[in-house]
Motif scaffolding. Sequence first.
Motif, PDB file in Angstrom:
ATOM      1  N   ALA A 166       0.820  -1.216   0.000  1.00  0.00           N
ATOM      2  CA  ALA A 166       0.000   0.000   0.000  1.00  0.00           C
ATOM      3  C   ALA A 166       0.851   1.262   0.000  1.00  0.00           C
ATOM      4  CB  ALA A 166      -0.936  -0.001   1.207  1.00  0.00           C
ATOM      5  N   MET A 167       2.094   1.142   0.462  1.00  0.00           N
ATOM      6  CA  MET A 167       2.979   2.312   0.479  1.00  0.00           C
ATOM      7  C   MET A 167       3.703   2.471  -0.859  1.00  0.00           C
ATOM      8  SD  MET A 167       2.426   3.648   3.361  1.00  0.00           S
ATOM      9  CE  MET A 167       3.743   4.844   3.549  1.00  0.00           C
ATOM     10  N   GLN A 168       3.354   1.654  -1.833  1.00  0.00           N
ATOM     11  CA  GLN A 168       3.941   1.688  -3.172  1.00  0.00           C
ATOM     12  C   GLN A 168       5.470   1.725  -3.143  1.00  0.00           C
ATOM     13  OE1 GLN A 168       1.475   5.012  -4.408  1.00  0.00           O
ATOM     14  NE2 GLN A 168       0.393   3.616  -5.785  1.00  0.00           N
ATOM     15  N   PRO A 169       6.061   0.688  -2.527  1.00  0.00           N
ATOM     16  CA  PRO A 169       7.519   0.653  -2.440  1.00  0.00           C
ATOM     17  C   PRO A 169       8.141   0.250  -3.782  1.00  0.00           C
ATOM     18  CG  PRO A 169       6.601  -1.356  -1.537  1.00  0.00           C
ATOM     19  CD  PRO A 169       5.432  -0.497  -1.930  1.00  0.00           C
ATOM     20  N   LYS A 170       9.413   0.591  -3.940  1.00  0.00           N
ATOM     21  CA  LYS A 170      10.126   0.164  -5.149  1.00  0.00           C
ATOM     22  C   LYS A 170      10.777  -1.189  -4.937  1.00  0.00           C
ATOM     23  CE  LYS A 170      11.040   4.759  -6.886  1.00  0.00           C
ATOM     24  NZ  LYS A 170      12.031   5.792  -7.150  1.00  0.00           N
ATOM     25  N   LEU A 171      10.942  -1.538  -3.654  1.00  0.00           N
ATOM     26  CA  LEU A 171      11.643  -2.777  -3.317  1.00  0.00           C
ATOM     27  C   LEU A 171      10.887  -3.445  -2.176  1.00  0.00           C
ATOM     28  CD1 LEU A 171      14.294  -4.590  -3.176  1.00  0.00           C
ATOM     29  CD2 LEU A 171      15.117  -2.936  -1.499  1.00  0.00           C
ATOM     30  N   MET A 172      10.674  -4.755  -2.286  1.00  0.00           N
ATOM     31  CA  MET A 172      10.029  -5.476  -1.191  1.00  0.00           C
ATOM     32  C   MET A 172      11.057  -6.380  -0.519  1.00  0.00           C
ATOM     33  SD  MET A 172       6.713  -4.934  -0.596  1.00  0.00           S
ATOM     34  CE  MET A 172       5.924  -6.442  -0.049  1.00  0.00           C
ATOM     35  N   LEU A 173      11.097  -6.280   0.816  1.00  0.00           N
ATOM     36  CA  LEU A 173      11.995  -7.121   1.599  1.00  0.00           C
ATOM     37  C   LEU A 173      11.154  -8.153   2.338  1.00  0.00           C
ATOM     38  CD1 LEU A 173      14.108  -4.222   3.172  1.00  0.00           C
ATOM     39  CD2 LEU A 173      14.706  -5.592   1.170  1.00  0.00           C
ATOM     40  N   PHE A 174      11.519  -9.401   2.222  1.00  0.00           N
ATOM     41  CA  PHE A 174      10.785 -10.468   2.912  1.00  0.00           C
ATOM     42  C   PHE A 174      11.738 -11.164   3.876  1.00  0.00           C
ATOM     43  CE2 PHE A 174       8.501  -9.792  -0.981  1.00  0.00           C
ATOM     44  CZ  PHE A 174       7.173  -9.990  -0.665  1.00  0.00           C
ATOM     45  N   ASP A 175      11.403 -11.134   5.155  1.00  0.00           N
ATOM     46  CA  ASP A 175      12.266 -11.772   6.146  1.00  0.00           C
ATOM     47  C   ASP A 175      11.650 -13.098   6.582  1.00  0.00           C
ATOM     48  OD1 ASP A 175      14.047 -12.422   8.099  1.00  0.00           O
ATOM     49  OD2 ASP A 175      13.399 -10.880   9.523  1.00  0.00           O
ATOM     50  N   GLU A 176      12.088 -14.165   5.973  1.00  0.00           N
ATOM     51  CA  GLU A 176      11.542 -15.500   6.252  1.00  0.00           C
ATOM     52  C   GLU A 176      10.015 -15.476   6.382  1.00  0.00           C
ATOM     53  OE1 GLU A 176      13.601 -17.988   8.922  1.00  0.00           O
ATOM     54  OE2 GLU A 176      15.483 -16.862   8.803  1.00  0.00           O
ATOM     55  N   PRO A 177       9.330 -15.065   5.304  1.00  0.00           N
ATOM     56  CA  PRO A 177       7.886 -14.809   5.419  1.00  0.00           C
ATOM     57  C   PRO A 177       7.045 -16.044   5.690  1.00  0.00           C
ATOM     58  CG  PRO A 177       8.586 -14.727   3.130  1.00  0.00           C
ATOM     59  CD  PRO A 177       9.835 -14.814   3.953  1.00  0.00           C
ATOM     60  N   LEU A 185      -0.118 -23.773   5.114  1.00  0.00           N
ATOM     61  CA  LEU A 185      -0.434 -22.377   4.801  1.00  0.00           C
ATOM     62  C   LEU A 185       0.676 -21.692   4.022  1.00  0.00           C
ATOM     63  CD1 LEU A 185      -1.917 -21.342   8.261  1.00  0.00           C
ATOM     64  CD2 LEU A 185      -3.151 -22.103   6.232  1.00  0.00           C
ATOM     65  N   VAL A 186       1.812 -22.409   3.861  1.00  0.00           N
ATOM     66  CA  VAL A 186       2.978 -21.807   3.197  1.00  0.00           C
ATOM     67  C   VAL A 186       2.650 -21.480   1.736  1.00  0.00           C
ATOM     68  CG1 VAL A 186       5.317 -22.301   2.376  1.00  0.00           C
ATOM     69  CG2 VAL A 186       4.675 -22.839   4.732  1.00  0.00           C
ATOM     70  N   GLY A 187       1.950 -22.409   1.071  1.00  0.00           N
ATOM     71  CA  GLY A 187       1.681 -22.274  -0.361  1.00  0.00           C
ATOM     72  C   GLY A 187       0.961 -20.992  -0.726  1.00  0.00           C
ATOM     73  N   GLU A 188      -0.070 -20.633   0.069  1.00  0.00           N
ATOM     74  CA  GLU A 188      -0.868 -19.455  -0.285  1.00  0.00           C
ATOM     75  C   GLU A 188      -0.043 -18.170  -0.228  1.00  0.00           C
ATOM     76  OE1 GLU A 188      -3.333 -18.488   3.774  1.00  0.00           O
ATOM     77  OE2 GLU A 188      -3.699 -20.441   2.853  1.00  0.00           O
ATOM     78  N   VAL A 189       0.907 -18.122   0.712  1.00  0.00           N
ATOM     79  CA  VAL A 189       1.762 -16.931   0.818  1.00  0.00           C
ATOM     80  C   VAL A 189       2.767 -16.902  -0.333  1.00  0.00           C
ATOM     81  CG1 VAL A 189       3.503 -15.769   2.234  1.00  0.00           C
ATOM     82  CG2 VAL A 189       1.445 -16.706   3.301  1.00  0.00           C
ATOM     83  N   LEU A 190       3.340 -18.077  -0.632  1.00  0.00           N
ATOM     84  CA  LEU A 190       4.308 -18.143  -1.737  1.00  0.00           C
ATOM     85  C   LEU A 190       3.639 -17.792  -3.063  1.00  0.00           C
ATOM     86  CD1 LEU A 190       6.475 -21.277  -0.871  1.00  0.00           C
ATOM     87  CD2 LEU A 190       7.008 -18.866  -0.505  1.00  0.00           C
ATOM     88  N   ASN A 191       2.365 -18.175  -3.217  1.00  0.00           N
ATOM     89  CA  ASN A 191       1.651 -17.823  -4.452  1.00  0.00           C
ATOM     90  C   ASN A 191       1.552 -16.313  -4.631  1.00  0.00           C
ATOM     91  OD1 ASN A 191       1.202 -20.356  -5.453  1.00  0.00           O
ATOM     92  ND2 ASN A 191      -0.755 -20.629  -4.372  1.00  0.00           N
ATOM     93  N   VAL A 192       1.221 -15.631  -3.547  1.00  0.00           N
ATOM     94  CA  VAL A 192       1.127 -14.167  -3.612  1.00  0.00           C
ATOM     95  C   VAL A 192       2.488 -13.572  -3.982  1.00  0.00           C
ATOM     96  CG1 VAL A 192       0.821 -12.103  -2.187  1.00  0.00           C
ATOM     97  CG2 VAL A 192      -0.833 -13.967  -2.039  1.00  0.00           C
ATOM     98  N   MET A 193       3.543 -14.126  -3.382  1.00  0.00           N
ATOM     99  CA  MET A 193       4.885 -13.608  -3.662  1.00  0.00           C
ATOM    100  C   MET A 193       5.297 -13.886  -5.110  1.00  0.00           C
ATOM    101  SD  MET A 193       6.627 -14.705  -0.058  1.00  0.00           S
ATOM    102  CE  MET A 193       8.292 -14.387  -0.613  1.00  0.00           C
ATOM    103  N   ARG A 194       4.876 -15.045  -5.603  1.00  0.00           N
ATOM    104  CA  ARG A 194       5.198 -15.419  -6.987  1.00  0.00           C
ATOM    105  C   ARG A 194       4.533 -14.425  -7.949  1.00  0.00           C
ATOM    106  NH1 ARG A 194       3.494 -20.507  -6.511  1.00  0.00           N
ATOM    107  NH2 ARG A 194       5.486 -21.269  -5.736  1.00  0.00           N
ATOM    108  N   ASP A 195       3.237 -14.126  -7.687  1.00  0.00           N
ATOM    109  CA  ASP A 195       2.529 -13.159  -8.527  1.00  0.00           C
ATOM    110  C   ASP A 195       3.199 -11.797  -8.490  1.00  0.00           C
ATOM    111  OD1 ASP A 195       0.747 -15.094  -9.151  1.00  0.00           O
ATOM    112  OD2 ASP A 195      -0.852 -14.385  -7.799  1.00  0.00           O
ATOM    113  N   LEU A 196       3.640 -11.443  -7.300  1.00  0.00           N
ATOM    114  CA  LEU A 196       4.290 -10.144  -7.123  1.00  0.00           C
ATOM    115  C   LEU A 196       5.580 -10.090  -7.948  1.00  0.00           C
ATOM    116  CD1 LEU A 196       3.857  -7.579  -5.497  1.00  0.00           C
ATOM    117  CD2 LEU A 196       5.212  -8.591  -3.656  1.00  0.00           C
ATOM    118  N   ALA A 197       6.334 -11.178  -7.918  1.00  0.00           N
ATOM    119  CA  ALA A 197       7.581 -11.242  -8.684  1.00  0.00           C
ATOM    120  C   ALA A 197       7.278 -11.133 -10.183  1.00  0.00           C
ATOM    121  CB  ALA A 197       8.315 -12.541  -8.387  1.00  0.00           C
TER     122      ALA A 197
END
Lengths: 257, 267
Positions: A166-177, A185-197
């Motif tokens: 929501a803060m429209q960052p240029k870089l996303m940092l993920f710390d062992e998300p 529940l790991v898959g659903e989070v990784l899916n979101v990250m995959r789409d983001l990538a």
Amino acid sequence: MTAPLVSAVNVGKSFNKLRALDRVSLDVMPGEVVCVIGPSGSGKTTFLRCINQLERIDAGAIWLDSELVGYRRVGDALHPLSEKEISRQRRITGMVFQRFNLFPHMTAVDNITEGPVQVLKKRPEEARAAAMALLERVGVAHKADTYPAELSGGQQQRVAIARALAMQPKLMLFDEPTSALDPELVGEVLNVMRDLARSGMTMIVVTHEMGFAREVADRVVFMDEGTVVESGTALQMMTEPAQKRTRDFLRTVLTRN
Amino acid sequence: MRPKHYGRTTAVVVIIILGVLLIKAFADGQIDWATTREYLTWPSIMWGLANTIWMSVVCMIVGIVIGVMVAVAHGSPNPVLRAAAIFYAWFFRGTPVILQLLIWFNLALVFPRLGIPGVWTGRTVDIITPVMATILGLALNEGAYASEIIRAGILSVDKGQTEASKSIGMSHLQALRRIILPQAMRVVVPPLGNEFIAMIKVTSLASIIGFSDLLKNVQDIYYYNAKVIELLMVAAFWYLIVVSILSVGQAAIERRFGRGFASTARR
């Protein structure tokens, strides 16, 4: 040639006597997805926290979007930035924490609008509409008015990703998300990250998810004892790592999975 | 066969005997309950009650405002602010509140005039009235206690909350106001409720510097008519009523700040 979005040069960081980072150098190009792997205590998380200034570095330098992080250079001297300047620099990055760190006294949608309304001074209705679109994107729109305590870990982490976006960052940092999540529940989070990538977001992901790294990462960086041991494409790193330490680490991680 | 609880049985018997003795004492004692009833709603008693209530409210509000500032200063990276906060809590918690009231009330003995030099000054006896001395004494003292309570509340909030606030670009003060303090409230409300209840009763100390609270006005009447216990019962009655109402209000506020904390909100 485009400039790197992140450029870390010989970054050092100590906690008392413990050397957490020792001459870490890393460039990340815009749109690149970099996965950082390594045993616990290797400095991966500390490195992320230095990029968005939750920790202050004590040697070397980091440039973020061509700005020197945390300092202003005047002649030959470096002057620490004011709190306001540091807050502004932090907005270049979005951070996703291992333990989600959602604001428990606010509903999911209020968690997301908090930054835009309070920091970016957006109008509440405008921020809410944007937040709903983000919740839609991470697949938790139906939980918009739910408090974090009533969400599953996977849902909480997806809301946390939306809050950062929501803060429209240029870089996303993920710390062992996904480290604090139940396996299912790991898959659903990784899916979101995959789409983001795929959407072209620049990402640095500290993770133990080798499958995700292999599939999504442009580059994998292996860290150990506060240093970058080696880096390469995911395929290179997993099939023919040059260093023995990398091989040993990958063997333990891959057999454990 | 049911187990025998000798200890419990003995305790119950003792309590019943004491209760009977107490009732008998009050029945035998020469308490003129008619007088108590007569003075229950006496105008000067009502005034004293009103003074006790508004004074407690004002001192709590000022005390909490001071408490938040001192707690935030205590957590500040600035060593001067932190030292000032520690000194403040040390001084006001380290001396009896009655002593602080007397110091404020007698300030005129050493500072005949108060004010901002060059702008405005006035005679201390005109500024430090019993009302002003009570507000200063009780609010500043409350601020010291409130600051420790609020500080504990701030410390109870997970460090990850501050980090998450920073990561979305919030300043230190924004994070405190929007994220940390609202969560600290949940921990802070029960002890602050206790402070408020204590404050209602502590205002009675101000009777010695001439503030017309409930106790002072009760005393003024019994100095005149010598119905000491009867009038003290009037005061006890009103203190109990006010404190009971406050306890109900406290429970409502606790529910309000428990939102989002499923386990505590749905007790």
